[in-house]
Design a protein around this motif. Structure first.
Motif, PDB file in Angstrom:
ATOM      1  N   ASN A 184       0.977  -1.118  -0.104  1.00  0.00           N
ATOM      2  CA  ASN A 184       0.180   0.060  -0.011  1.00  0.00           C
ATOM      3  C   ASN A 184       0.817   1.394   0.020  1.00  0.00           C
ATOM      4  O   ASN A 184       0.351   2.204  -0.155  1.00  0.00           O
ATOM      5  N   ALA A 185       2.228   1.222   0.120  1.00  0.00           N
ATOM      6  CA  ALA A 185       3.007   2.441  -0.330  1.00  0.00           C
ATOM      7  C   ALA A 185       2.775   2.753  -1.666  1.00  0.00           C
ATOM      8  O   ALA A 185       2.711   1.794  -2.377  1.00  0.00           O
ATOM      9  N   ALA A 186       3.130   4.068  -2.126  1.00  0.00           N
ATOM     10  CA  ALA A 186       2.691   4.237  -3.537  1.00  0.00           C
ATOM     11  C   ALA A 186       4.028   4.423  -4.374  1.00  0.00           C
ATOM     12  O   ALA A 186       3.940   4.270  -5.628  1.00  0.00           O
ATOM     13  N   ARG A 187       5.250   4.154  -3.708  1.00  0.00           N
ATOM     14  CA  ARG A 187       6.428   4.327  -4.461  1.00  0.00           C
ATOM     15  C   ARG A 187       7.651   3.358  -3.630  1.00  0.00           C
ATOM     16  O   ARG A 187       7.500   3.540  -2.461  1.00  0.00           O
ATOM     17  N   PRO A 188       8.752   2.985  -4.538  1.00  0.00           N
ATOM     18  CA  PRO A 188       9.716   2.386  -3.607  1.00  0.00           C
ATOM     19  C   PRO A 188      10.519   3.142  -2.739  1.00  0.00           C
ATOM     20  O   PRO A 188      10.574   2.401  -1.889  1.00  0.00           O
ATOM     21  N   ARG A 345       3.653  -1.171  18.537  1.00  0.00           N
ATOM     22  CA  ARG A 345       2.756  -0.210  19.009  1.00  0.00           C
ATOM     23  C   ARG A 345       3.538   1.162  18.891  1.00  0.00           C
ATOM     24  O   ARG A 345       2.887   2.270  18.700  1.00  0.00           O
ATOM     25  N   GLU A 346       4.853   1.116  19.113  1.00  0.00           N
ATOM     26  CA  GLU A 346       5.611   2.238  18.846  1.00  0.00           C
ATOM     27  C   GLU A 346       5.558   2.960  17.648  1.00  0.00           C
ATOM     28  O   GLU A 346       5.589   4.277  17.301  1.00  0.00           O
ATOM     29  N   LEU A 347       5.515   2.141  16.631  1.00  0.00           N
ATOM     30  CA  LEU A 347       5.592   2.486  15.327  1.00  0.00           C
ATOM     31  C   LEU A 347       4.089   2.722  14.783  1.00  0.00           C
ATOM     32  O   LEU A 347       4.152   3.824  13.772  1.00  0.00           O
ATOM     33  N   TYR A 348       3.008   2.155  15.203  1.00  0.00           N
ATOM     34  CA  TYR A 348       1.856   2.231  14.770  1.00  0.00           C
ATOM     35  C   TYR A 348       0.883   1.645  15.814  1.00  0.00           C
ATOM     36  O   TYR A 348       0.696   0.370  16.100  1.00  0.00           O
ATOM     37  N   ALA A 353      -4.393   3.913  14.793  1.00  0.00           N
ATOM     38  CA  ALA A 353      -5.404   3.144  13.956  1.00  0.00           C
ATOM     39  C   ALA A 353      -6.781   3.808  13.895  1.00  0.00           C
ATOM     40  O   ALA A 353      -7.498   3.694  12.857  1.00  0.00           O
ATOM     41  N   GLU A 354      -7.046   4.721  14.923  1.00  0.00           N
ATOM     42  CA  GLU A 354      -8.013   5.617  14.760  1.00  0.00           C
ATOM     43  C   GLU A 354      -8.071   6.673  13.746  1.00  0.00           C
ATOM     44  O   GLU A 354      -8.941   7.042  12.923  1.00  0.00           O
ATOM     45  N   GLU A 355      -6.880   7.420  13.894  1.00  0.00           N
ATOM     46  CA  GLU A 355      -6.478   8.460  13.218  1.00  0.00           C
ATOM     47  C   GLU A 355      -6.101   8.054  11.745  1.00  0.00           C
ATOM     48  O   GLU A 355      -6.309   8.793  10.765  1.00  0.00           O
ATOM     49  N   HIS A 356      -5.358   7.173  11.629  1.00  0.00           N
ATOM     50  CA  HIS A 356      -5.005   6.790  10.093  1.00  0.00           C
ATOM     51  C   HIS A 356      -5.137   5.236  10.077  1.00  0.00           C
ATOM     52  O   HIS A 356      -4.336   4.400  10.076  1.00  0.00           O
ATOM     53  N   HIS A 363      -2.965  -3.342   6.090  1.00  0.00           N
ATOM     54  CA  HIS A 363      -1.857  -2.497   5.476  1.00  0.00           C
ATOM     55  C   HIS A 363      -2.017  -1.034   5.593  1.00  0.00           C
ATOM     56  O   HIS A 363      -3.134  -0.482   5.508  1.00  0.00           O
ATOM     57  N   PRO A 364      -0.860  -0.388   6.198  1.00  0.00           N
ATOM     58  CA  PRO A 364      -0.979   1.108   6.409  1.00  0.00           C
ATOM     59  C   PRO A 364      -1.140   1.791   4.799  1.00  0.00           C
ATOM     60  O   PRO A 364      -0.285   1.144   3.802  1.00  0.00           O
ATOM     61  N   ASP A 365      -1.571   2.999   4.772  1.00  0.00           N
ATOM     62  CA  ASP A 365      -1.365   3.602   3.417  1.00  0.00           C
ATOM     63  C   ASP A 365      -0.218   4.461   3.304  1.00  0.00           C
ATOM     64  O   ASP A 365       0.480   4.266   4.255  1.00  0.00           O
ATOM     65  N   ALA A 366       0.026   4.927   1.889  1.00  0.00           N
ATOM     66  CA  ALA A 366       1.389   5.595   2.173  1.00  0.00           C
ATOM     67  C   ALA A 366       1.716   6.807   2.896  1.00  0.00           C
ATOM     68  O   ALA A 366       2.965   6.782   3.522  1.00  0.00           O
ATOM     69  N   ALA A 367       0.913   7.495   3.169  1.00  0.00           N
ATOM     70  CA  ALA A 367       1.144   8.656   4.400  1.00  0.00           C
ATOM     71  C   ALA A 367       1.579   7.934   5.767  1.00  0.00           C
ATOM     72  O   ALA A 367       2.669   8.466   6.505  1.00  0.00           O
TER      73      ALA A 367
END
Length: 397
Positions: A184-188, A345-348, A353-356, A363-367
């Motif tokens: 789900n990242a947009a670029r390498p 959980r220090e990373l995510y 999970a509420e905010e992003h 999977h996390p999004d690009a941001a």
């Protein structure tokens, strides 16, 4: 140097970074992220597919060229009824910044119908990524290959000779799941390990394998045998997704994985990253599955299908795995001062999970990849963190 006459630059192994082995194919050169002997011990088509995807793999060269062309042959997998993943991206990096990019096309696309098992292959032409009007003079460039596609290198062409660049930066070898591969990242260069490596001033070797961070012994041996100045292991989520083992097998498997790595890297800073927050699997075991209701509306989402009550009989959840990793790392760290635990959980976190929220519940999004990469670089560079030696070394060069 403005003339447009392009000549091939030989793709020697010295030009490639982030691959453990190069295979000669009918199209050209295929970078692998596991060596051939390890691939020979694997019978899982999922791992075979993802280790051949070039996450973190890049060409590094010093050249006066103002025009570069990279011709590639891509292989993609699609699933009938599931929205296709975006095309891959090839990025050109100069002085740590992306100065140009090319969206991939062509190659071969294999479409699998998961209901019937039918397989269709669509074959097209090669892709040419052309980068022109590059800065004049001698410069060091990196061409980052797509993190989510298999990319065979057909030919590199330029209007001036290119030579390999030796890097003085410490090597960081990272192993993990699809989040580490960059799903789900947009670029390498936007996958979180690439973000962290850029911030920390280290060279990334990314052994993030989608769906496949499963404590395979041949992966531990591949890490053991490869050069590394810092090592990290993101463990847990795939063992739950795949419902692969019970608690009884998990602990000894983690010990064995760490023992094997320590045979080749007895004192290398090593951080074990426990699972990042993932609400569907925190207290619910696997296996994970596609959410078929969501698919009917063209949306890819995952769900956990296990029964939380089964944790009593040893089924794994993210909470169970975090507790066990804490115990194992604490025990081992008593006699291994270079071993560290980073709570994922220090990373995510659950708050993140509420905010992003995870768009597909997994999977996390690009941001969010950017945020995770920044947090990991900060955690790793802490005074007692595992990479301060690597960070110090990088500053001296």
């Amino acid at each position: 140097m403005t003339h447009d006459l392009l000549t091939p630059v030989p793709l020697s192994p010295a030009l490639l970074r982030g691959a453990l082995e190069l295979e000669d194919t009918e199209h050209g050169i295929l970078p692998h992220r596991l060596p051939g002997w390890a691939r020979a011990q694997n019978a899982d088509p999922q791992l075979a597919m993802v280790e051949a995807q070039s996450s973190g793999v890049r060409i590094a060269l010093r050249t006066e060229a103002t025009i570069l062309e990279l011709e590639t042959w891509r292989s993609r997998t699609a699933y009938a009824g599931v929205p296709p993943r975006p095309d891959g991206v090839i990025e050109l990096v100069h002085h740590g910044a992306v100065i140009d990019h090319s969206v991939t096309s062509g190659g071969v696309t294999t479409t699998i119908d998961m209901r019937t098992g039918a397989v269709e292959r669509d074959v097209d032409r090669t892709h040419v990524a052309r980068f022109a009007e590059l800065p004049a003079g001698v410069k060091d460039l990196e061409i980052w290959l797509p993190h989510n596609e298999t990319t065979e290198l057909v030919e590199l062409r330029s209007n001036a000779p290119g030579e390999p660049v030796a890097s003085a930066l410490p090597v960081w070898m990272h192993h993990g799941s699809s989040i580490s591969q960059g799903s789900n990242a947009a670029r390498p260069t936007g996958i979180w390990p690439a973000v962290a490596a850029r911030l920390a001033g280290v060279q990334l070797v990314n052994l993030g394998f989608g769906g496949s961070a499963l404590l395979d012994p041949f992966v531990a041996r591949s890490i053991r045998d490869a050069p590394a100045d810092a090592i990290s292991l993101e463990l847990g989520i795939n063992l739950v997704n795949a419902d692969l083992m019970r608690l009884r097998a998990f602990g000894p498997a983690v010990h064995g994985f760490l023992d094997t790595i320590r045979e080749g890297h007895p004192t290398t800073p090593l951080v074990v990253i426990s699972p990042l927050s993932c609400p569907i699997h925190e207290q619910t075991p696997g296996p994970g599955a596609f959410d078929h209701e969501a698919l009917k509306h063209g949306v890819v989402r995952f769900r956990a299908t296990g029964d939380p009550a089964e944790t009593a009989s040893g089924k794994l959840t993210l909470e169970v795995i975090r507790t066990e990793l804490e115990r194992i790392v604490a025990e081992r760290a008593a006699s291994d001062s270079n071993l560290h635990l980073l709570d994922g959980r220090e990373l995510y976190s659950a708050e993140d999970a509420e905010e992003h929220p995870l768009p597909d519940a997994l999977h996390p999004d690009a941001a969010t990849h950017q945020i995770i990469g920044e947090r990991f670089a900060a955690a790793a560079a802490r005074a007692l963190g595992p990479f301060h030696a690597a960070a110090d070394q990088a500053h001296h060069h």
